[in-house]
Design a protein around this motif. Structure first.
Motif, PDB file in Angstrom:
ATOM      1  N   PHE A 197       0.851  -1.193   0.000  1.00  0.00           N
ATOM      2  CA  PHE A 197       0.000   0.000   0.000  1.00  0.00           C
ATOM      3  C   PHE A 197       0.884   1.239   0.000  1.00  0.00           C
ATOM      4  N   ALA A 198       0.897   1.968  -1.112  1.00  0.00           N
ATOM      5  CA  ALA A 198       1.795   3.107  -1.299  1.00  0.00           C
ATOM      6  C   ALA A 198       1.073   4.407  -0.953  1.00  0.00           C
ATOM      7  N   ILE A 199       1.593   5.087   0.069  1.00  0.00           N
ATOM      8  CA  ILE A 199       1.069   6.388   0.491  1.00  0.00           C
ATOM      9  C   ILE A 199       2.011   7.459  -0.052  1.00  0.00           C
ATOM     10  N   GLY A 200       1.466   8.452  -0.736  1.00  0.00           N
ATOM     11  CA  GLY A 200       2.309   9.458  -1.352  1.00  0.00           C
ATOM     12  C   GLY A 200       2.127  10.842  -0.764  1.00  0.00           C
ATOM     13  N   ALA A 228       2.181  -1.129   4.306  1.00  0.00           N
ATOM     14  CA  ALA A 228       2.228   0.301   4.006  1.00  0.00           C
ATOM     15  C   ALA A 228       3.660   0.807   3.792  1.00  0.00           C
ATOM     16  N   VAL A 229       3.813   1.634   2.770  1.00  0.00           N
ATOM     17  CA  VAL A 229       5.085   2.304   2.472  1.00  0.00           C
ATOM     18  C   VAL A 229       4.766   3.773   2.207  1.00  0.00           C
ATOM     19  N   LEU A 230       5.599   4.675   2.746  1.00  0.00           N
ATOM     20  CA  LEU A 230       5.395   6.111   2.551  1.00  0.00           C
ATOM     21  C   LEU A 230       6.457   6.650   1.604  1.00  0.00           C
ATOM     22  N   PHE A 231       6.011   7.375   0.582  1.00  0.00           N
ATOM     23  CA  PHE A 231       6.921   7.991  -0.382  1.00  0.00           C
ATOM     24  C   PHE A 231       6.844   9.505  -0.245  1.00  0.00           C
ATOM     25  N   LEU A 232       8.008  10.136  -0.068  1.00  0.00           N
ATOM     26  CA  LEU A 232       8.092  11.584   0.085  1.00  0.00           C
ATOM     27  C   LEU A 232       8.819  12.168  -1.119  1.00  0.00           C
ATOM     28  N   VAL A 233       8.143  13.042  -1.849  1.00  0.00           N
ATOM     29  CA  VAL A 233       8.696  13.662  -3.056  1.00  0.00           C
ATOM     30  C   VAL A 233       9.008  15.118  -2.748  1.00  0.00           C
ATOM     31  N   GLY A 234      10.253  15.536  -3.003  1.00  0.00           N
ATOM     32  CA  GLY A 234      10.622  16.920  -2.786  1.00  0.00           C
ATOM     33  C   GLY A 234      11.983  17.037  -2.125  1.00  0.00           C
ATOM     34  N   THR A 235      12.449  18.272  -2.029  1.00  0.00           N
ATOM     35  CA  THR A 235      13.700  18.582  -1.344  1.00  0.00           C
ATOM     36  C   THR A 235      13.457  19.811  -0.468  1.00  0.00           C
ATOM     37  N   GLY A 236      14.452  20.191   0.303  1.00  0.00           N
ATOM     38  CA  GLY A 236      14.296  21.387   1.129  1.00  0.00           C
ATOM     39  C   GLY A 236      15.141  21.329   2.379  1.00  0.00           C
ATOM     40  N   GLU A 237      15.190  22.469   3.056  1.00  0.00           N
ATOM     41  CA  GLU A 237      16.100  22.617   4.193  1.00  0.00           C
ATOM     42  C   GLU A 237      15.768  21.712   5.365  1.00  0.00           C
ATOM     43  N   ALA A 270       1.455   5.292  -9.231  1.00  0.00           N
ATOM     44  CA  ALA A 270       1.924   4.188  -8.386  1.00  0.00           C
ATOM     45  C   ALA A 270       1.289   4.200  -7.003  1.00  0.00           C
ATOM     46  N   PHE A 271       0.852   5.384  -6.545  1.00  0.00           N
ATOM     47  CA  PHE A 271       0.336   5.514  -5.185  1.00  0.00           C
ATOM     48  C   PHE A 271      -1.068   4.923  -5.054  1.00  0.00           C
ATOM     49  N   ASP A 272      -1.428   4.633  -3.792  1.00  0.00           N
ATOM     50  CA  ASP A 272      -2.779   4.165  -3.473  1.00  0.00           C
ATOM     51  C   ASP A 272      -3.554   5.187  -2.653  1.00  0.00           C
ATOM     52  N   ALA A 273      -2.844   6.153  -2.104  1.00  0.00           N
ATOM     53  CA  ALA A 273      -3.486   7.228  -1.337  1.00  0.00           C
ATOM     54  C   ALA A 273      -2.537   8.415  -1.326  1.00  0.00           C
ATOM     55  N   PHE A 274      -3.109   9.605  -1.111  1.00  0.00           N
ATOM     56  CA  PHE A 274      -2.317  10.827  -1.084  1.00  0.00           C
ATOM     57  C   PHE A 274      -2.601  11.583   0.203  1.00  0.00           C
ATOM     58  N   VAL A 275      -1.543  12.106   0.850  1.00  0.00           N
ATOM     59  CA  VAL A 275      -1.709  12.822   2.115  1.00  0.00           C
ATOM     60  C   VAL A 275      -1.034  14.192   2.029  1.00  0.00           C
ATOM     61  N   LEU A 276      -1.682  15.203   2.614  1.00  0.00           N
ATOM     62  CA  LEU A 276      -1.136  16.561   2.623  1.00  0.00           C
ATOM     63  C   LEU A 276      -1.530  17.249   3.931  1.00  0.00           C
ATOM     64  N   PRO A 277      -0.713  17.076   4.973  1.00  0.00           N
ATOM     65  CA  PRO A 277      -1.056  17.622   6.294  1.00  0.00           C
ATOM     66  C   PRO A 277      -0.500  19.031   6.538  1.00  0.00           C
ATOM     67  N   SER A 278      -0.529  19.895   5.523  1.00  0.00           N
ATOM     68  CA  SER A 278       0.112  21.209   5.608  1.00  0.00           C
ATOM     69  C   SER A 278      -0.463  22.091   6.712  1.00  0.00           C
ATOM     70  N   LEU A 279       0.390  22.974   7.224  1.00  0.00           N
ATOM     71  CA  LEU A 279      -0.066  23.987   8.176  1.00  0.00           C
ATOM     72  C   LEU A 279      -0.937  25.013   7.475  1.00  0.00           C
ATOM     73  N   TYR A 280      -0.661  25.264   6.190  1.00  0.00           N
ATOM     74  CA  TYR A 280      -1.464  26.185   5.383  1.00  0.00           C
ATOM     75  C   TYR A 280      -1.126  25.968   3.918  1.00  0.00           C
ATOM     76  N   GLU A 281      -2.024  26.369   3.048  1.00  0.00           N
ATOM     77  CA  GLU A 281      -1.820  26.347   1.604  1.00  0.00           C
ATOM     78  C   GLU A 281      -2.701  27.441   1.008  1.00  0.00           C
ATOM     79  N   GLY A 282      -2.265  28.011  -0.118  1.00  0.00           N
ATOM     80  CA  GLY A 282      -3.157  28.900  -0.844  1.00  0.00           C
ATOM     81  C   GLY A 282      -4.267  28.107  -1.502  1.00  0.00           C
ATOM     82  N   LEU A 283      -3.902  26.942  -2.018  1.00  0.00           N
ATOM     83  CA  LEU A 283      -4.868  25.995  -2.585  1.00  0.00           C
ATOM     84  C   LEU A 283      -4.449  24.578  -2.242  1.00  0.00           C
TER      85      LEU A 283
END
Length: 372
Positions: A197-200, A228-237, A270-283
């Motif tokens: 189960f791929a979580i993205g 379950a496997v978690l995939f994190l896409v991105g870079t940053g400090e 490839a994912f089976d679910a998508f998660v976005l627990p942001s503190l805020y977003e414009g959209l």
């Protein structure tokens, strides 16, 4: 500008670091009629991911300017450039910080000055929020026109009484439609076996994206679901600290760091679910992309409901990792034949072909002196 040449629009994008705002601007640039409108990109000199080669191949130009943290130098150089290049339109995408380039544009006599709100604010970032609060008081002083990626983002920056236009963060929908063959190949490329189960999650490693909370969530999930496997896409400090937390939790084999990618559309397959627990977003454009790929989406309740294109997203409080884990563990793997590639009409606002045509016409009207 001689007859027949395209109108050149100065796009102030701040630091190009591989984030969502520059992706939105580039999406529009790739699809707009560049025979009529061209983009010139004004980027901070400490940017790390400037697609200069692509921009120049499409007829655009890149101007490096001092980082906006050096406010006086930043505004002086912008004012010099605005006078030198004679752009009729300056379109600033740096949210509350647009005060600075648009002030310089007004001083230089630029007739059309667009402030574009792509973000908001959220709990926890005290210093940033204090600065945003001050800058917001000046957000309506220098623009002649106001754009926002959502009603929520527009009201946050310009105020509920201000007039602004919603310019949707449009995407190439065909690239994100579900495809069973693409899914099989993408899962194989990621090393997924059988029914794992791929979580993205897609987002820069910054405080805003709330990765530490996400690792707390997955720690709970991992206790209950061996698949379950978690995939994190991105870079940053914040990447190093997140990796350290994953190691500390003993999850190294089950949390995969994919880095900056230019094939995110394939990864959604490839994912089976998508998660976005942001503190805020414009959209939260990645949420729209995930929905276009047929994924169930669990989103922070700090994100505007405008992102819920399908009406099936779940919005959860970011106070309890257990609540998120419960929701993830309740999801069952959807068979490929149930992931529909036919998108509902509610995605029309996010069709880049339609929206790029709208933006083209808007620019042309503004450049020709239509102030409305």
């Amino acid at each position: 500008m001689s007859q027949g040449e395209p109108i050149r629009v100065a796009q102030v994008v701040g630091k190009m670091l591989g984030g969502g705002v520059e992706a939105v601007v580039m999406n529009y640039y790739r699809h707009i009629d560049r025979g009529k409108v061209q983009f010139d990109f004004l980027v901070d000199s400490d940017s790390t991911l400037v697609p200069r080669e692509e921009i120049e191949s499409l007829g655009g130009r890149v101007f490096e300017i001092p980082p906006y943290q050096h406010v006086a130098e930043y505004q002086r150089e912008l004012q010099r450039l605005f006078k030198q290049e004679g752009w009729k339109i300056v379109h600033s995408h740096i949210n509350a910080l647009s005060v600075f380039p648009l002030r310089a544009a007004k001083k230089a006599g630029v007739p059309v000055r667009i402030a574009h709100s792509h973000s908001t604010s959220g709990k926890g970032e005290y210093a940033k929020n204090a600065l945003k609060a001050v800058l917001k008081t000046q957000s309506n002083l220098y623009p002649t026109h106001r754009f926002a990626c959502s009603k929520f983002a527009g009201e946050w920056l310009f105020g509920k009484a201000a007039h602004f236009e919603v310019v949707y963060n449009a995407i190439d929908l065909d690239r994100f439609r579900f495809n069973a063959e693409a899914r099989a190949q993408a899962r194989a490329d990621l090393g997924l076996v059988g029914n794992q189960f791929a979580i993205g999650h897609v987002g820069r490693f910054t405080a805003q994206k709330n990765h530490a909370f996400l690792i707390d969530v997955f720690t709970e999930v991992a206790k209950r679901r061996d698949d379950a496997v978690l995939f994190l896409v991105g870079t940053g400090e914040a990447g190093a600290s997140v990796k350290a937390l994953v190691d500390e939790r003993g999850l190294t084999d089950r949390v995969k760091f994919l880095g900056q990618r230019n094939d995110v559309n394939r990864l959604y397959q490839a994912f089976d679910a998508f998660v976005l627990p942001s503190l805020y977003e414009g959209l939260g454009l990645v949420g729209v992309e995930a929905q276009a790929s047929g994924l169930p989406c669990l989103l922070s309740d700090a994100i505007t409901r405008e992102v819920d294109v399908t009406g099936e997203c779940k919005f959860l409080s970011i106070d309890s990792p257990v609540v998120w884990a419960d929701e993830i563990c309740s999801l069952s793997k959807k068979p490929d034949e149930e992931r529909d590639s036919t998108l509902p009409g509610s995605f029309a606002n996010y069709d880049i072909e339609q929206q790029a045509d709208w933006l083209l016409r808007r620019y042309l009207h503004l450049a020709n002196g239509d102030i409305n």
